[in-house]
Design an enzyme around this catalytic site. Structure first.
Site, PDB file in Angstrom:
ATOM      1  N   GLN A   1      -5.135  -1.808   9.393  1.00  0.00           N
ATOM      2  CA  GLN A   1      -5.000  -3.110   8.735  1.00  0.00           C
ATOM      3  C   GLN A   1      -5.576  -4.209   9.620  1.00  0.00           C
ATOM      4  O   GLN A   1      -5.303  -4.273  10.827  1.00  0.00           O
ATOM      5  CB  GLN A   1      -3.506  -3.374   8.434  1.00  0.00           C
ATOM      6  CG  GLN A   1      -3.250  -4.625   7.618  1.00  0.00           C
ATOM      7  CD  GLN A   1      -3.807  -4.551   6.190  1.00  0.00           C
ATOM      8  OE1 GLN A   1      -3.918  -3.478   5.608  1.00  0.00           O
ATOM      9  NE2 GLN A   1      -4.154  -5.695   5.631  1.00  0.00           N
TER      10      GLN A   1
ATOM     11  N   LYS B   1       0.846  -1.204   0.000  1.00  0.00           N
ATOM     12  CA  LYS B   1       0.000   0.000   0.000  1.00  0.00           C
ATOM     13  C   LYS B   1       0.879   1.252   0.000  1.00  0.00           C
ATOM     14  O   LYS B   1       0.597   2.229  -0.708  1.00  0.00           O
ATOM     15  CB  LYS B   1      -0.960  -0.027   1.204  1.00  0.00           C
ATOM     16  CG  LYS B   1      -2.078  -1.057   1.039  1.00  0.00           C
ATOM     17  CD  LYS B   1      -2.925  -1.282   2.285  1.00  0.00           C
ATOM     18  CE  LYS B   1      -3.925  -2.424   2.033  1.00  0.00           C
ATOM     19  NZ  LYS B   1      -4.779  -2.746   3.181  1.00  0.00           N
TER      20      LYS B   1
ATOM     21  N   ASP C   1     -11.314   2.428   3.445  1.00  0.00           N
ATOM     22  CA  ASP C   1     -11.583   0.989   3.318  1.00  0.00           C
ATOM     23  C   ASP C   1     -13.068   0.729   3.051  1.00  0.00           C
ATOM     24  O   ASP C   1     -13.440  -0.369   2.613  1.00  0.00           O
ATOM     25  CB  ASP C   1     -11.211   0.269   4.630  1.00  0.00           C
ATOM     26  CG  ASP C   1      -9.855  -0.424   4.567  1.00  0.00           C
ATOM     27  OD1 ASP C   1      -9.421  -0.778   3.458  1.00  0.00           O
ATOM     28  OD2 ASP C   1      -9.255  -0.613   5.635  1.00  0.00           O
TER      29      ASP C   1
HETATM   30  N1  GUN Z   1      -7.094  -7.163   5.680  1.00  0.00           N
HETATM   31  C1  GUN Z   1      -7.361  -7.872   4.560  1.00  0.00           C
HETATM   32  N2  GUN Z   1      -7.875  -7.064   3.610  1.00  0.00           N
HETATM   33  C2  GUN Z   1      -7.931  -5.828   4.145  1.00  0.00           C
HETATM   34  C3  GUN Z   1      -8.373  -4.561   3.645  1.00  0.00           C
HETATM   35  O1  GUN Z   1      -8.840  -4.413   2.511  1.00  0.00           O
HETATM   36  N3  GUN Z   1      -8.270  -3.515   4.497  1.00  0.00           N
HETATM   37  C4  GUN Z   1      -7.795  -3.649   5.765  1.00  0.00           C
HETATM   38  N4  GUN Z   1      -7.749  -2.561   6.533  1.00  0.00           N
HETATM   39  N5  GUN Z   1      -7.374  -4.811   6.268  1.00  0.00           N
HETATM   40  C5  GUN Z   1      -7.453  -5.886   5.451  1.00  0.00           C
END
Ligand code: GUN
Length: 294
Positions: free
Chosen positions: A97, A53, A120
């Site tokens: 996350q 990211k 998100d």
């Molecule tokens: N864990 C797995 N996929 C995601 C996501 O798209 N966003 C976040 N914050 N955590 C995750």
């Protein structure tokens, strides 16, 4: 053989398009979009996602801030950092996350994020707005899948879409997105662990989306000939032949399904890169206040 849906190349193309828009914004006197990510603990998968990211932010010309906590961090401390980010005008959007350690209430964390910075799309306000067709941040994986289908010219309107799995992050928002008239406009079925006749339900699908986290679960007998098959699975399975000691395995048994499918996403290089790319698009929208004008 089927069309191989290349998520990596599509994501690279979209990030270049975002970077162009960012340079135009900056030239017009705006600040660069700024994404913050909170990472708790040292889960291998989460480390990789968050690193990717941050790299994607660089590719798009965004600023990024990574905030790390030990997995012993208290819930109060985490909520206090979220409150700080909610009020920090330099940060356009942020994510926490997942997964989080067991002593932290994940839903409480999600609901403490200002929905206007929830890139998100996990906050109940964004989830609810998606369900009733209002502008909002849309969960990145479903949005990435719909974008891939669009860019590959795969029609969704009026077609039968079967989503396998009902998680809050992928399955449920995928159902909503494919259902909405202004998005997928499809006829949607969601199947899960308690579905009867799961194989025959899947065989009805023009578009089959597998998001259950069980390697190789979708086999050729579950796929209608010519169907589009989207594989969301990214389970780490041990592989002694790899330097990392593991490989990523999808929910689709690619070898048996590919000859039957009309189009299919690989793992890796399918949905994964698109998810991160859609997070970038959501961050750009947050910076431009596209969904929630002041
Ligand atoms: N864990 C797995 N996929 C995601 C996501 O798209 N966003 C976040 N914050 N955590 C995750």
């Amino acid at each position: 053989m089927p069309t191989l849906i290349d998520g990596k190349a599509t994501a690279t193309q979209i990030k270049a398009e975002i970077a162009q828009q960012v340079e135009a914004l900056v030239a017009a006197g705006h600040k660069r979009p700024h994404l913050a990510a909170i990472l708790v603990g040292n889960d291998g998968g989460s480390e990789t996602y968050v690193r990717n990211k941050v790299l994607a932010c660089e590719a798009c010309g965004f600023e990024s801030t990574l905030i790390r906590f030990e997995d012993t961090v208290s819930e109060a401390e985490l909520l206090s950092k979220i409150d700080e980010l909610n009020h920090d005008a330099r940060i356009d959007g942020f994510i926490v996350q997942l997964p989080l350690p067991r002593h932290i209430d994940r839903q409480k964390v999600i609901e403490s994020i200002d929905h206007r910075k929830d890139v998100d799309g996990f906050h109940p306000i964004n989830v609810g707005r998606l369900a009733i067709g209002l502008p909002c941040f849309i969960s990145a994986t479903p949005l990435g899948i719909l974008t891939l289908l669009r860019r590959y010219g795969i029609t969704t309107a009026g077609r039968k879409c079967v989503v396998v799995g009902r998680s809050n992050i992928v399955g449920k928002p995928m159902v909503q997105l494919m259902l909405q008239k202004e998005h997928g406009n499809a006829t949607v079925t969601c199947v899960h662990s308690h579905t009867k006749n799961l194989t025959s339900e899947c065989r009805e699908a023009d578009i089959l989306i597998a998001a259950i986290g069980r390697p190789g679960y979708i086999t050729a007998d579950m796929v209608k000939p010519g169907a589009t098959v989207i594989d969301v699975g990214t389970t780490r399975v041990p592989d002694a032949s790899r330097p990392s000691g593991f490989r990523l395995s999808g929910d689709v048994d690619f070898e048996s399904v590919a000859p039957v499918a009309g189009a299919i996403t690989p793992v890796p290089g399918g949905v994964g890169p698109m998810t991160i790319c859609m997070l970038m698009l959501n961050t750009l929208a947050a910076a431009q206040k596209t969904y929630y004008p002041d």
